[in-house]
Enzyme design. Structure first.
Site, PDB file in Angstrom:
ATOM      1  N   GLY A  70       0.696  -1.072   0.054  1.00 13.28           N
ATOM      2  CA  GLY A  70       0.124   0.046   0.074  1.00 13.28           C
ATOM      3  C   GLY A  70       0.863   1.232  -0.033  1.00 13.28           C
ATOM      4  O   GLY A  70       1.952   1.276  -0.757  1.00 13.28           O
ATOM      5  N   SER A 114       6.047  -5.353  -1.155  1.00 14.20           N
ATOM      6  CA  SER A 114       5.821  -4.024  -1.359  1.00 14.20           C
ATOM      7  C   SER A 114       6.177  -2.966  -0.248  1.00 14.20           C
ATOM      8  O   SER A 114       7.059  -3.095   0.281  1.00 14.20           O
ATOM      9  CB  SER A 114       4.540  -3.677  -2.287  1.00 14.20           C
ATOM     10  OG  SER A 114       4.734  -2.418  -2.751  1.00 14.20           O
TER      11      SER A 114
END
Lengths: 235, 235
Positions: free
Chosen positions: B90, B122
């Site tokens: 995110g 991520s």
């Protein structure tokens, strides 16, 4: 009277540094002989001297001389005495850190309020918004705050990029990033495509260049506005 | 013994959430029934509940249950008691702000040092590096620091993207951004392409997946390393 150009980019593909803006800048800086250049954003990590020399060459084409703020002993004084100001692109985190460290944010605000013409490109445009929260840059240094100059009552996203059709990359699109911004902030954001700029003359804000811009308002679907639109409604 | 997976992305193009990693995760979490999920990064601004539900569906396929950290009264206690931890992707700025605010950075560090298996994707991988200075994310909130977990002695750049040939966009390439990072920082950076991950087992660090990774060391030309390379040399 405030006189500001907030440009998405310094350079458009296939032409030289500032070339596409030179005609506009001739008018913008008509009463100015020497421009104070603020090279703090250091694109690609180049030196303040090298960056200033690039800028100098571009402005010489319209008969202006350029001096880098790093050449002055007192940066705040240099801003106060400047005939015109240009803040170039590069990394917004580096730029904002240096502006805070050298205590020149307030002097720039004052000078521009008093009519000193200002040009920003890319990172130098980001800082014209309320905050730098909508920069595209990598956070390579930690600035003391994300608050910026607030020349306009919204945020800027320069180099605005439409989603690439057929891309297989899973990183967020620009539109998704700005949507995430609005999960935590409520000021509008203007996505300025390369070749677009905002002209501020006193209280008048106008979109310039040949392209449309994309507007992201809190709790609304994003939409396009035509060039030459009045941007006063955005706040 | 530390047991960590640092993945470039949760999802590769054309397949479902975590699908490409599930086989690896079956082994990684073999002694774990319930995984503590940290949804703080909120991709696209989705709620902690919605994000946890997506993650839950993926882990159910390999017989694991998932509980979101936001479901616990005491986040630090939840980390301490976790059998396994997953920090999803995110926005890294939002993630790091929440980790500091809820005082869970140190507990995660301790738990992982003591052998609790950790997966990051991520943004959840960005924080495994020394700092978050090489995230690709938009700085939509201001975290109290850019210092992160330091599970590896370098920085991560997830979703690493090669320059797009023939692009007319004037924004910086990923490589230029990392070069700018090295004007102010000297730790190495690993550019992890989507589908790659780093497996940490005790002191052993290995590049996994089918792709090469790109290494950026201070004052050196960037270079490629093959998958299954030992990464212990990077520091």
């Amino acid at each position: 009277m405030k006189s500001i150009i907030i440009a998405s980019t310094s350079t458009i593909h296939g032409s030289g540094y500032l070339d596409y803006l030179l005609e506009e800048l001739q008018d913008h800086y008509k009463s100015v002989n020497e421009i104070l250049f603020i090279p703090y954003a250091r694109p690609g990590g180049i030196s303040h001297d090298d960056y200033t020399s690039t800028v100098s060459k571009a402005f010489n084409k319209i008969g202006k001389t350029v001096k880098g703020i790093h050449e002055f002993e007192n940066a705040a004084e240099a801003v106060k005495n400047a005939q015109g100001i240009f803040v170039g692109g590069g990394n917004t985190f580096v730029l904002v850190s240096q502006l805070y460290r050298n205590k020149v944010l307030l002097p720039i605000k004052e000078a521009v309020k008093n009519g000193t013409p200002y040009l920003g490109t890319s990172a130098g445009s980001n800082i014209c918004g309320l905050t730098m929260n909508t920069t595209n840059d990598m956070p390579i240094v930690y600035p003391p705050s994300f608050k910026t100059l607030g020349f306009v009552p919204f945020n800027i996203n320069p180099h605005y990029l439409d989603p690439i059709e057929g891309s297989t990359h899973m990183g967020e699109t620009r539109a998704t990033r700005i949507k995430e911004f609005h999960a935590y902030n409520n000021q509008p954001v203007i996505g300025l495509r390369e070749g677009s700029w905002i002209a501020v003359e006193g209280d008048k804000l106008t979109l310039k260049g040949t392209l449309e811009a994309r507007i992201f308002e809190y709790n609304k679907e994003p939409y396009e506005i035509a060039t030459h639109s009045d941007l006063a409604f955005l706040k």
